[in-house]
Design a protein around this motif. Structure first.
Motif, short mmCIF file in Angstrom:
data_model
loop_
_atom_site.label_atom_id
_atom_site.label_comp_id
_atom_site.label_asym_id
_atom_site.label_seq_id
_atom_site.Cartn_x
_atom_site.Cartn_y
_atom_site.Cartn_z
N THR A 12 42.64 31.23 37.24
CA THR A 12 41.57 30.97 36.80
C THR A 12 40.37 31.02 37.69
O THR A 12 40.40 30.86 39.01
N TYR A 13 39.07 31.13 37.00
CA TYR A 13 37.95 31.56 37.84
C TYR A 13 37.02 30.00 37.79
O TYR A 13 37.10 29.49 36.38
N ASP A 14 36.46 29.52 38.53
CA ASP A 14 35.76 28.01 38.51
C ASP A 14 34.49 28.48 39.43
O ASP A 14 34.70 28.89 40.38
N SER A 15 33.46 28.58 38.60
CA SER A 15 32.31 28.83 39.43
C SER A 15 31.65 27.91 40.45
O SER A 15 30.84 28.09 41.32
N GLN A 16 32.17 26.75 40.04
CA GLN A 16 31.94 25.63 41.23
C GLN A 16 32.85 25.57 42.53
O GLN A 16 32.79 24.66 43.41
N VAL A 17 33.87 26.58 42.41
CA VAL A 17 34.89 26.39 43.60
C VAL A 17 34.56 27.87 44.47
O VAL A 17 34.51 29.21 43.90
N VAL A 18 34.38 27.55 45.76
CA VAL A 18 34.38 28.90 46.58
C VAL A 18 35.98 29.52 46.89
O VAL A 18 36.60 28.54 47.45
N GLN A 19 35.99 30.56 46.72
CA GLN A 19 37.48 31.21 47.12
C GLN A 19 36.97 32.62 47.98
O GLN A 19 36.29 33.23 47.58
N TYR A 20 38.09 32.65 48.54
CA TYR A 20 38.38 33.95 49.46
C TYR A 20 39.67 34.33 49.52
O TYR A 20 40.61 33.80 49.37
N PHE A 21 39.75 35.72 49.22
CA PHE A 21 41.09 36.22 49.07
C PHE A 21 41.37 37.46 50.29
O PHE A 21 40.19 38.28 50.37
N GLN A 22 42.63 37.62 50.80
CA GLN A 22 42.92 38.69 51.70
C GLN A 22 44.10 39.04 51.49
O GLN A 22 45.07 38.26 51.54
N PRO A 23 44.28 40.54 51.26
CA PRO A 23 45.73 40.92 50.94
C PRO A 23 46.39 41.53 52.41
O PRO A 23 45.50 41.84 53.22
N PHE A 24 47.63 41.17 52.54
CA PHE A 24 48.27 41.77 53.69
C PHE A 24 49.46 42.40 53.15
O PHE A 24 50.05 42.16 52.09
N ARG A 25 50.20 43.17 54.04
CA ARG A 25 51.43 43.86 53.85
C ARG A 25 52.36 43.37 54.62
O ARG A 25 52.18 43.12 56.17
N LEU A 26 53.52 42.79 54.06
CA LEU A 26 54.49 42.21 55.21
C LEU A 26 55.45 43.34 55.71
O LEU A 26 55.60 44.36 54.87
N ASP A 27 55.39 43.66 56.92
CA ASP A 27 56.10 44.59 57.58
C ASP A 27 57.05 44.10 58.58
O ASP A 27 56.63 43.93 59.88
N ARG A 28 58.43 43.64 58.23
CA ARG A 28 59.28 42.78 58.96
C ARG A 28 58.81 41.81 59.41
O ARG A 28 58.76 40.83 58.56
N ASP A 29 58.38 41.43 60.65
CA ASP A 29 57.72 40.42 61.12
C ASP A 29 56.48 40.13 61.60
O ASP A 29 55.83 39.57 62.32
N THR A 30 55.62 41.02 60.81
CA THR A 30 54.12 41.19 61.07
C THR A 30 53.41 41.34 59.62
O THR A 30 53.87 41.84 58.85
N CYS A 31 52.37 40.59 59.69
CA CYS A 31 51.27 40.75 58.57
C CYS A 31 50.34 41.88 58.64
O CYS A 31 49.86 41.76 60.04
N VAL A 32 50.25 42.95 58.11
CA VAL A 32 49.47 43.98 58.26
C VAL A 32 48.32 44.05 57.47
O VAL A 32 48.52 43.70 56.03
N TRP A 33 47.05 43.72 57.94
CA TRP A 33 45.87 43.62 56.90
C TRP A 33 45.56 44.67 56.24
O TRP A 33 45.61 45.81 56.41
N GLU A 34 45.27 44.39 54.70
CA GLU A 34 45.01 45.40 53.74
C GLU A 34 43.75 45.32 53.29
O GLU A 34 43.00 44.26 53.45
N ASP A 35 43.01 46.17 52.83
CA ASP A 35 41.74 46.16 52.13
C ASP A 35 42.10 46.14 50.51
O ASP A 35 42.97 46.92 50.24
N PHE A 36 41.07 45.63 49.76
CA PHE A 36 41.44 45.70 48.42
C PHE A 36 41.05 47.05 47.97
O PHE A 36 40.23 47.70 48.56
#
Length: 112
Positions: free
Chosen positions: A88-112
């Motif tokens: 849900t979207y709430d204009s009164q709530v600040v939200q940030y999202f960041q995708p990652f790819r799991l590669d065994r034991d590492t989080c790899v930064w991904e862009d939208f």
């Protein structure tokens, strides 16, 4: 699940409040509260929390997923200034999202 406080390099208050695992699509969503991103509480920007996101993914999310047998898949890490219902979207709530790819034991930064 109750909020779980996490110590991060910046010293910001960050707590885990929700996890949604979708084994069929191999997407893990980890949702965190960061009160300091609220306008009335300091208005920290995405740039202010970006370093903590990689830290949280590597030190909190990866071990949790490995414990449940996940070695690949996608991770969506979100932070908000207060809890919001998933999808849900709430204009009164600040939200940030960041995708990652799991590669065994590492989080790899991904862009939208």
């Amino acid at each position: 699940m109750g909020a779980q406080q996490i110590a991060v390099p910046s010293g910001l208050e960050i707590s885990l409040y929700d996890v949604i695992l979708d084994a069929d699509s191999q997407v893990a969503r980890f949702r965190f509260l960061v009160p300091a991103i609220a306008p009335e509480a300091g208005n920290k920007t995405f740039g202010d929390v970006i370093g903590d996101l990689q830290f949280v993914c590597d030190s909190v999310i990866v071990p949790a997923l490995l414990e449940h047998g996940w070695t690949t898949g996608d991770v969506v890490l979100s932070v908000s200034d207060k809890p919001v219902d998933f999808g849900t979207y709430d204009s009164q709530v600040v939200q940030y999202f960041q995708p990652f790819r799991l590669d065994r034991d590492t989080c790899v930064w991904e862009d939208f």
